[in-house]
Scaffold this active site. Structure first.
Site, short mmCIF file in Angstrom:
data_model
loop_
_atom_site.label_atom_id
_atom_site.label_comp_id
_atom_site.label_asym_id
_atom_site.label_seq_id
_atom_site.Cartn_x
_atom_site.Cartn_y
_atom_site.Cartn_z
N SER A 59 0.60 -2.07 1.10
CA SER A 59 -0.67 -2.21 0.39
C SER A 59 -0.50 -2.87 -0.98
O SER A 59 -1.28 -3.75 -1.35
CB SER A 59 -1.39 -0.86 0.25
OG SER A 59 -0.48 0.16 0.02
N ARG A 90 -1.93 8.09 -2.85
CA ARG A 90 -1.16 8.78 -1.83
C ARG A 90 -0.45 10.01 -2.40
O ARG A 90 -0.27 11.00 -1.70
CB ARG A 90 -0.14 7.84 -1.17
CG ARG A 90 -0.72 6.78 -0.24
CD ARG A 90 -1.21 5.55 -0.93
NE ARG A 90 -0.38 5.07 -2.00
CZ ARG A 90 0.57 4.13 -1.83
NH1 ARG A 90 0.76 3.58 -0.68
NH2 ARG A 90 1.29 3.72 -2.87
N ARG A 148 7.83 -6.80 9.78
CA ARG A 148 7.39 -6.95 11.17
C ARG A 148 6.83 -8.37 11.38
O ARG A 148 5.90 -8.78 10.66
CB ARG A 148 6.32 -5.91 11.50
CG ARG A 148 6.85 -4.48 11.56
CD ARG A 148 5.77 -3.49 11.89
NE ARG A 148 4.73 -3.45 10.88
CZ ARG A 148 3.45 -3.67 11.12
NH1 ARG A 148 3.02 -3.96 12.33
NH2 ARG A 148 2.56 -3.61 10.13
N LYS A 197 3.78 9.70 -13.68
CA LYS A 197 2.37 10.03 -13.37
C LYS A 197 2.22 10.41 -11.90
O LYS A 197 1.32 11.17 -11.54
CB LYS A 197 1.43 8.90 -13.78
CG LYS A 197 1.63 7.57 -13.05
CD LYS A 197 0.95 7.49 -11.71
CE LYS A 197 1.46 6.31 -10.91
NZ LYS A 197 0.86 6.18 -9.59
N1 LIG Z 1 -0.40 1.13 -3.23
C1 LIG Z 1 -0.65 1.14 -4.53
O1 LIG Z 1 -1.80 1.32 -4.94
C2 LIG Z 1 0.45 0.91 -5.51
C3 LIG Z 1 1.78 1.07 -5.16
N2 LIG Z 1 2.76 0.87 -6.09
C4 LIG Z 1 4.16 1.00 -5.73
O2 LIG Z 1 4.51 -0.06 -4.85
C5 LIG Z 1 5.63 0.34 -4.05
C6 LIG Z 1 5.31 -0.01 -2.60
O3 LIG Z 1 4.23 0.82 -2.23
P1 LIG Z 1 3.09 0.41 -1.24
O4 LIG Z 1 3.00 -1.03 -1.00
O5 LIG Z 1 1.88 1.07 -1.73
O6 LIG Z 1 3.62 1.17 0.06
P2 LIG Z 1 3.13 1.00 1.54
O7 LIG Z 1 3.53 2.25 2.23
O8 LIG Z 1 1.71 0.57 1.57
O9 LIG Z 1 4.02 -0.22 2.06
C7 LIG Z 1 5.40 -0.18 2.06
C8 LIG Z 1 5.91 -1.44 2.72
O10 LIG Z 1 7.33 -1.40 2.76
C9 LIG Z 1 7.77 -1.58 4.10
N3 LIG Z 1 9.00 -0.81 4.27
C10 LIG Z 1 9.15 0.50 4.57
N4 LIG Z 1 10.45 0.81 4.64
C11 LIG Z 1 11.13 -0.33 4.37
C12 LIG Z 1 12.49 -0.66 4.31
N5 LIG Z 1 13.44 0.24 4.53
N6 LIG Z 1 12.82 -1.94 3.99
C13 LIG Z 1 11.87 -2.88 3.77
N7 LIG Z 1 10.57 -2.62 3.84
C14 LIG Z 1 10.20 -1.36 4.13
C15 LIG Z 1 6.64 -1.10 4.97
O11 LIG Z 1 6.74 -1.69 6.25
C16 LIG Z 1 5.44 -1.59 4.16
O12 LIG Z 1 5.22 -2.94 4.43
C17 LIG Z 1 5.82 1.84 -4.31
O13 LIG Z 1 6.89 2.00 -5.19
C18 LIG Z 1 4.52 2.26 -4.98
O14 LIG Z 1 4.70 3.34 -5.89
C19 LIG Z 1 2.47 0.50 -7.38
C20 LIG Z 1 1.17 0.31 -7.77
C21 LIG Z 1 0.07 0.51 -6.88
O1 LIG Z 2 0.49 3.63 -8.56
C1 LIG Z 2 -0.62 3.71 -8.12
C2 LIG Z 2 -1.81 3.46 -8.94
O2 LIG Z 2 -1.49 2.91 -10.16
C3 LIG Z 2 -0.82 4.12 -6.72
O3 LIG Z 2 -0.69 5.49 -6.65
P1 LIG Z 2 -0.23 6.14 -5.29
O4 LIG Z 2 1.15 5.63 -4.99
O5 LIG Z 2 -0.28 7.61 -5.53
O6 LIG Z 2 -1.22 5.70 -4.25
#
Ligand SMILES: NC(=O)C1=CN([C@@H]2O[C@H](COP(=O)(O)OP(=O)(O)OC[C@H]3O[C@@H](n4cnc5c(N)ncnc54)[C@H](O)[C@@H]3O)[C@@H](O)[C@H]2O)C=CC1
Ligand SMILES: O=C(CO)COP(=O)(O)O
Length: 377
Positions: free
Chosen positions: A20, A265, A42, A201
Site C-alpha cells: 500500500s 494497521r 509477484r 507512534k
Molecule cells: N501503509 C501506510 O499507510 C504506510 C506504511 N508505511 C511503512 O511502509 C512500509 C511498508 O508497508 P506497507 O506498504 O504499508 O505494507 P503492505 O503490507 O501494504 O505491503 C508490503 C509489501 O511488501 C511485500 N513483501 C512482503 N514480504 C516481503 C519480503 N520478504 N520481501 C520483499 N517484499 C515483501 C508485500 O508483497 C507487499 O507488496 C512499512 O514499514 C510501513 O510501516 C509508512 C507510511 C504509511
Molecule cells: O505510518 C502510517 C501512517 O503514517 C501507517 O500506519 P499503519 O502502519 O499503522 O497503517
C-alpha cells in the site's frame, strides 16, 4: 486539484515493494513528474499495475498514473535509476538489500527508506541497515516519514511529510521529487528523530487500539496519546534525536493520524488484542504489515540500554505476550512515586530532564561548531 502530468520530466525513481505505501509513494512521485518504476515480488501484480493501472489488493479503487510502470525483475527495475525508494516490511529489508547490493554497486543513486520499523535482533533503524548492507556514503541515504496513511494520500487528500537526511542536499533533492499538488514535503537533518518518530507512534497506536477494543473512551485515549508522546520524546532524545522533531510531523503529526484512524494497521492490530484475540490470532488476521508488533521488543531493549522508562510500551508488550489483561492498560504503571515524571515538570522527561539537557547541549555544540539545521517542519 490537478496533480497529473502527461510526460515525466523528473528523476528516474524505482520503488522496491508494491504494497500500500510503496504503490502510493510511486503515485506521489509520478504525479510530481518522476519517471517511476515499481518493483513487485509477484509478476501478476506487476502485470496489473502495467496493464490496468491498478493495485487492487492494496489500493482498491485507486487509478494509478499512466506514466507509472512495474516489473518483477529487480535488475530491470534499477536500470539508470537516480532514486531508490524502499518500502518492504522492515524485518525483510536486510534480505532485500543483499539482492540489491550487486545491482547498485556502480550506482550513486539516492536511497530512501519509507519504512517505520526497527530490526529485530539488532535494534537498528532502517537507514542504519541500509548503510550496513549497501556500504554506501551515508549522505546518499534519506528517510521519509509523517502522518501518511496510504489510502488517504492515494485519494489525493492534501498531506505533509518530512524528508530527512544527514545531507541537506540529499534531503532537498528527494523532497523536490516527492512533492506535488496534494503532497508537501518538508526537510530536516535529524534522521534519528524522524525515523524513531515513525517507529514509536506505531507502538502507541497499538495501545490506543487495545483501549478501543476494550471499549474505553476518549479520556483514556487522550491520556495515553499525551503520555505516549512523552515516552516517544524521552526515548528518541536519549538515542540522539532533537526533541523538536518529535513535536513535528514525524512525531506528534504521525501519532495523531495513526491513533485516530481505523485505516491504521497498528491501531487495528491493537483493537483485535483489546477484543481478546491472542497475538497469534492477530498476526493470522492481519493481511498487511503492522510494524509495531515486531518493533516492541527491540525498542524496549534499546530503552533499557538508554535507561528510559516506557510504561505504555511495556504494557503493550505484556498484552502481546498474554501477560496482562487488556482491560488493565492505563496511561502509566503504578510507580513508587505517585506523580509520573513529566507532569511535575511539564516537559515529560523520564530521566528528570537529563535527556533534554543532553540534547540541548548537543544542539549548542553543533551551532558553536558552525553546524545548525535548516527547513524545520
Ligand atoms: N501503509 C501506510 O499507510 C504506510 C506504511 N508505511 C511503512 O511502509 C512500509 C511498508 O508497508 P506497507 O506498504 O504499508 O505494507 P503492505 O503490507 O501494504 O505491503 C508490503 C509489501 O511488501 C511485500 N513483501 C512482503 N514480504 C516481503 C519480503 N520478504 N520481501 C520483499 N517484499 C515483501 C508485500 O508483497 C507487499 O507488496 C512499512 O514499514 C510501513 O510501516 C509508512 C507510511 C504509511
Ligand atoms: O505510518 C502510517 C501512517 O503514517 C501507517 O500506519 P499503519 O502502519 O499503522 O497503517
Amino acid at each position: 486539484m490537478t496533480p497529473k502530468r502527461t510526460a515525466p520530466v523528473g528523476p528516474r525513481a524505482t520503488v522496491i515493494g508494491s504494497g500500500s505505501w510503496g504503490t502510493t509513494f510511486g503515485k506521489i512521485l509520478a504525479d510530481g513528474g518522476a519517471q517511476v518504476t515499481m518493483w513487485a515480488r509477484r509478476p501478476e501484480l506487476a502485470q496489473e499495475i502495467n496493464e490496468a493501472k491498478r493495485n487492487s489488493r492494496y489500493l482498491p479503487g485507486i487509478n494509478l498514473p499512466r506514466t507509472m510502470s512495474a516489473t518483477h525483475e529487480l535488475a530491470t527495475s534499477l536500470e539508470g535509476v537516480e532514486q531508490v525508494y524502499l518500502s518492504v516490511p522492515s524485518q525483510s529489508l536486510r534480505e532485500n538489500l543483499k539482492a540489491l547490493r550487486p545491482l547498485l554497486a556502480d550506482s550513486d543513486a539516492k536511497i530512501i527508506s519509507l519504512m517505520k520499523g526497527v530490526e529485530r535482533g539488532t535494534g537498528l533503524r532502517m537507514s542504519q541497515v541500509i548503510h550496513q548492507e549497501l556500504r554506501c556514503d551515508p549522505d546518499r541515504i534519506a528517510v521519509a516519514s509523517g502522518p501518511n496513511l496510504a489510502l488517504e494520500i492515494a485519494r489525493e487528500q492534501p498531506t505533509a511529510a518530512v524528508i530527512s537526511s544527514r545531507s541537506q542536499e540529499t534531503a532537498d533533492t528527494v523532497a523536490r521529487a516527492a512533492r506535488n499538488s496534494y503532497f508537501r514535503t518538508f526537510v530536516n537533518t535529524d534522521v534519528i528523530g524522524t525515523e524513531f518518530g515513525g517507529v514509536l507512534k506505531n507502538l502507541i497506536a497499538v495501545a490506543i487500539g487495545i483501549v478501543d477494543g476494550v471499549g474505553y473512551g476518549e479520556n483514556t485515549k487522550a491520556s495515553i496519546i499525551t503520555r505516549g508522546l512523552v515516552e516517544m520524546t524521552d526515548f528518541a532524545v536519549a538515542n540522539g534525536a532533537h526533541p523538536e522533531t518529535l513535536q513535528g510531523l514525524a512525531g506528534l503529526g504521525d501519532l495523531i493520524a495513526t491513533c485516530q484512524s481505523p485505516l491504521s494497521r497498528n491501531n487495528t492490530a491493537g483493537r483485535l488484542l483489546g477484543q481478546g484475540y491472542s497475538f497469534q490470532d492477530v498476526v493470522k488476521q492481519m493481511q498487511q504489515t503492522a510494524e509495531g508488533l515486531a518493533s516492541v521488543a527491540p525498542i524496549l531493549q534499546l530503552a533499557r540500554e538508554a535507561e528510559v522508562d516506557m510504561p505504555i510500551v511495556e504494557q503493550v508488550k505484556m498484552v502481546l505476550d498474554g501477560k496482562m489483561d487488556p482491560r488493565d492498560i492505563a496511561p502509566h504503571l503504578t510507580t513508587d512515586d505517585d506523580t509520573p515524571q513529566g507532569e511535575r515538570t511539564n516537559h515529560g522527561q523520564a530521566d528528570g530532564g537529563g535527556a533534554l539537557r543532553r540534547a540541548l547541549q548537543r544542539a549548542f555544540d553543533q551551532f558553536r561548531n558552525g553546524g545548525g539545521r535548516a527547513g524545520r517542519d
